[in-house]
Design a protein around this motif. Sequence first.
Motif, PDB file in Angstrom:
ATOM      1  N   GLU A   1      -2.258  -3.329  -7.309  1.00 36.73           N
ATOM      2  CA  GLU A   1      -2.427  -1.898  -7.605  1.00 36.73           C
ATOM      3  C   GLU A   1      -1.099  -1.159  -7.580  1.00 36.73           C
ATOM      4  N   ALA A   2      -0.213  -1.564  -6.669  1.00 45.52           N
ATOM      5  CA  ALA A   2       1.099  -0.910  -6.596  1.00 45.52           C
ATOM      6  C   ALA A   2       1.891  -1.206  -7.871  1.00 45.52           C
ATOM      7  N   THR A   3       1.779  -2.423  -8.366  1.00 40.32           N
ATOM      8  CA  THR A   3       2.520  -2.766  -9.578  1.00 40.32           C
ATOM      9  C   THR A   3       1.945  -2.015 -10.783  1.00 40.32           C
ATOM     10  N   ILE A   4       0.633  -1.879 -10.818  1.00 39.01           N
ATOM     11  CA  ILE A   4       0.015  -1.063 -11.876  1.00 39.01           C
ATOM     12  C   ILE A   4       0.526   0.378 -11.764  1.00 39.01           C
ATOM     13  N   ALA A   5       0.555   0.874 -10.514  1.00 36.49           N
ATOM     14  CA  ALA A   5       1.018   2.253 -10.296  1.00 36.49           C
ATOM     15  C   ALA A   5       2.477   2.400 -10.704  1.00 36.49           C
ATOM     16  N   TYR A   6       3.259   1.340 -10.486  1.00 35.91           N
ATOM     17  CA  TYR A   6       4.651   1.386 -10.953  1.00 35.91           C
ATOM     18  C   TYR A   6       4.685   1.607 -12.462  1.00 35.91           C
ATOM     19  N   TRP A   7       3.868   0.853 -13.193  1.00 30.38           N
ATOM     20  CA  TRP A   7       3.867   0.994 -14.660  1.00 30.38           C
ATOM     21  C   TRP A   7       3.433   2.393 -15.082  1.00 30.38           C
TER      22      TRP A   7
ATOM     23  N   LEU B   1       0.838  -1.207   0.000  1.00 32.16           N
ATOM     24  CA  LEU B   1       0.000   0.000   0.000  1.00 32.16           C
ATOM     25  C   LEU B   1       0.872   1.255   0.000  1.00 32.16           C
ATOM     26  N   LEU B   2       1.944   1.226   0.792  1.00 33.82           N
ATOM     27  CA  LEU B   2       2.816   2.399   0.842  1.00 33.82           C
ATOM     28  C   LEU B   2       3.477   2.632  -0.527  1.00 33.82           C
ATOM     29  N   ALA B   3       3.900   1.555  -1.178  1.00 34.66           N
ATOM     30  CA  ALA B   3       4.488   1.670  -2.512  1.00 34.66           C
ATOM     31  C   ALA B   3       3.484   2.308  -3.471  1.00 34.66           C
ATOM     32  N   LEU B   4       2.248   1.825  -3.397  1.00 33.24           N
ATOM     33  CA  LEU B   4       1.180   2.389  -4.243  1.00 33.24           C
ATOM     34  C   LEU B   4       1.055   3.895  -4.025  1.00 33.24           C
ATOM     35  N   MET B   5       1.038   4.299  -2.754  1.00 33.97           N
ATOM     36  CA  MET B   5       0.879   5.726  -2.441  1.00 33.97           C
ATOM     37  C   MET B   5       2.050   6.546  -2.975  1.00 33.97           C
ATOM     38  N   TYR B   6       3.276   6.045  -2.782  1.00 33.20           N
ATOM     39  CA  TYR B   6       4.444   6.791  -3.260  1.00 33.20           C
ATOM     40  C   TYR B   6       4.417   6.932  -4.787  1.00 33.20           C
ATOM     41  N   PHE B   7       4.108   5.838  -5.487  1.00 40.13           N
ATOM     42  CA  PHE B   7       4.069   5.909  -6.953  1.00 40.13           C
ATOM     43  C   PHE B   7       3.049   6.945  -7.417  1.00 40.13           C
ATOM     44  N   GLN B   8       1.851   6.905  -6.792  1.00 32.82           N
ATOM     45  CA  GLN B   8       0.806   7.845  -7.200  1.00 32.82           C
ATOM     46  C   GLN B   8       1.200   9.276  -6.843  1.00 32.82           C
ATOM     47  N   ALA B   9       1.738   9.433  -5.628  1.00 32.43           N
ATOM     48  CA  ALA B   9       2.081  10.778  -5.149  1.00 32.43           C
ATOM     49  C   ALA B   9       3.171  11.410  -6.021  1.00 32.43           C
ATOM     50  N   SER B  10       3.950  10.591  -6.714  1.00 31.81           N
ATOM     51  CA  SER B  10       5.039  11.148  -7.532  1.00 31.81           C
ATOM     52  C   SER B  10       4.505  12.058  -8.640  1.00 31.81           C
ATOM     53  N   ARG B  11       3.220  11.917  -8.983  1.00 22.31           N
ATOM     54  CA  ARG B  11       2.651  12.754 -10.051  1.00 22.31           C
ATOM     55  C   ARG B  11       1.829  13.931  -9.526  1.00 22.31           C
TER      56      ARG B  11
ATOM     57  N   THR C   1       5.035   1.122 -24.269  1.00 16.59           N
ATOM     58  CA  THR C   1       5.564  -0.112 -24.852  1.00 16.59           C
ATOM     59  C   THR C   1       4.528  -1.236 -24.776  1.00 16.59           C
ATOM     60  N   PRO C   2       4.603  -2.222 -25.683  1.00 21.41           N
ATOM     61  CA  PRO C   2       3.699  -3.373 -25.609  1.00 21.41           C
ATOM     62  C   PRO C   2       3.836  -4.120 -24.281  1.00 21.41           C
ATOM     63  N   GLU C   3       5.079  -4.211 -23.748  1.00 19.44           N
ATOM     64  CA  GLU C   3       5.287  -4.908 -22.464  1.00 19.44           C
ATOM     65  C   GLU C   3       4.476  -4.237 -21.364  1.00 19.44           C
ATOM     66  N   LYS C   4       4.546  -2.891 -21.359  1.00 17.28           N
ATOM     67  CA  LYS C   4       3.839  -2.162 -20.315  1.00 17.28           C
ATOM     68  C   LYS C   4       2.349  -2.512 -20.339  1.00 17.28           C
ATOM     69  N   TRP C   5       1.740  -2.425 -21.509  1.00 19.60           N
ATOM     70  CA  TRP C   5       0.286  -2.584 -21.543  1.00 19.60           C
ATOM     71  C   TRP C   5      -0.141  -4.019 -21.334  1.00 19.60           C
ATOM     72  N   GLU C   6       0.671  -4.965 -21.797  1.00 23.26           N
ATOM     73  CA  GLU C   6       0.363  -6.367 -21.541  1.00 23.26           C
ATOM     74  C   GLU C   6       0.431  -6.642 -20.028  1.00 23.26           C
ATOM     75  N   ALA C   7       1.475  -6.103 -19.386  1.00 21.49           N
ATOM     76  CA  ALA C   7       1.608  -6.287 -17.931  1.00 21.49           C
ATOM     77  C   ALA C   7       0.428  -5.657 -17.199  1.00 21.49           C
ATOM     78  N   VAL C   8       0.080  -4.435 -17.592  1.00 18.38           N
ATOM     79  CA  VAL C   8      -1.012  -3.734 -16.912  1.00 18.38           C
ATOM     80  C   VAL C   8      -2.333  -4.488 -17.111  1.00 18.38           C
ATOM     81  N   LEU C   9      -2.563  -4.965 -18.327  1.00 21.39           N
ATOM     82  CA  LEU C   9      -3.791  -5.717 -18.599  1.00 21.39           C
ATOM     83  C   LEU C   9      -3.893  -6.949 -17.693  1.00 21.39           C
ATOM     84  N   GLN C  10      -2.793  -7.699 -17.594  1.00 21.20           N
ATOM     85  CA  GLN C  10      -2.835  -8.914 -16.781  1.00 21.20           C
ATOM     86  C   GLN C  10      -3.015  -8.582 -15.292  1.00 21.20           C
TER      87      GLN C  10
END
Lengths: 409, 110
Positions: free
Chosen positions: A297-303, A238-248, A310-319
């Motif tokens: 959600e944190a991994t999605i936020a990382y992407w 959860l903290l990772a998710l918050m940091y990734f989101q807060a970066s924007r 990139t195709p890798e990004k969207w394939e990862a996010v989709l999964q």
Amino acid sequence: MKQQELIPHLFRSEYSKIVAVLSRRIGFEQIETAEDIAGDTFLAAMHSWPVNGAPPNPVAWLYNVAKNKAKNYLQRNHIYENKITPELQNTFDAIHESEIDLSPKNISDSQLQMMFAICNPVIPAESQIGLALRILCGFGIQEIAEAFLSNKETINKRLFRAKEKIREEKISIEIPGPAEIDERLENVLTTLYLLFSEGYYSVSQNQVIRKDLCFEAIRLCLMLIENKNTDKPAVNALLALMYFQASRLDARTDKNGEMILYDDQDATLWNIDLVGKGGYFLNRAASGDKLSKYHLEATIAYWSTQKADTPEKWEAVLQLYNRLLQIEYSHIAALNRTYALSKANGKAEAIIEAEKLKLTNNHFYYVLLGELYTDVDNEQAKSNLKKALSIAKTETDKQTIRKKIERLK
Amino acid sequence: MRHEDGSKIASPEQMQVWMKQTMDWIGGIAAQNKFVSGTGLMFADAKVVSHNKVVTDGPFGEIKETIGGFIVVKAESAEEAAEFAKNCPVLGGEGNTMEVRRIAKNDGTH
């Protein structure tokens, strides 16, 4: 720091500490007394400091005054109780023996216990966030009202009812035992997640308050991680998710406070430091055998911190969305999943899937359809965006949709 | 999900494609808030225990059909469930079929 800034600043950081320690000492059901004592302490500072000058160590001054006021209260209370229950002979000694302990260790223990007490499922979610802002973050009632686009009376009523609930249900201040900690921790995480979202997606126009909410949620989450009983993988996620989101946070509004969409954001304004912290805690989250929604959600936020399409990004996010939706359905996850589908598998497939969602009360649903039909069938795109405009509620959302319609012409 | 022949061995690349197709298919059902649970079944170590309690490997050989997995969905009707089934990537394999069944309630009614 100037004197007129000093007291509000200290209020934000110290009020919640004093309340937590006092509530733990005198009982959670007496939280209002603890709040009164903390409030009186700051009132005393407001009277004394402008006249006598601020003390050399303002925090120590506040703690001393709070301690004395608490002691007076306990003595008065003791005399009163003694009159009606004279058999209680030893309490007076007990008061002197157990000083009010405002040491850093006891402060953080008390605040952690307070967090569990407030994030109790018997208290309605909205009130939990309100209480958390007031009791754990030292927000003023006016600030809470602004965050919720509400007024002081409503917030006061809400907090009053929540405290009534605390008394009725006899909720105590303590960290749950190992057997129930995971379950209780889930409630705490839900509240912190809502607190963060309230700041990140809030309807409030007040940028300062919105940002404060996000960073308060981060601070409380860090507090959980600093304690070994609550330093669990899901908390780190959860903290990772918050940091990734807060970066924007700095990149997503312009100087007039208007929303800048992800694609239009200046990526040089993204905070690399916060992205790095997110990465650190996501790594720490990668242990244990349970994959929580926060991990996904944190991994999605990382992407999302990787702007390259990139195709890798969207394939990862989709999964990731495919899995997230299996754990917990939400409208926003369903819509985002369909967007990722269009990026990974193409618009034709995504349009078929999007039409099945039928979220016809949700303006983001029509925004998504507008997006998917753009360059495929611009007339369809326009009519969907117009539907979105007709049901959007906030001016920010309407503005964003108008811009999209404008671009189609 | 019924497979005509569970003994066929797929290449890792082929497995990866099927995996993605299956995840996308399930994700699509979950995005409609109609997904309940899903269970894939391994073909390795499969056993068949017959009427006379003889245990054989597989359901391969004389029995031509084996169950590859099942998914529980929330559907308004058997017809809607059949619509979900139509898009299952398992049907890409010739001879494979999807069977739609209603779950029996535990209260004696159906």
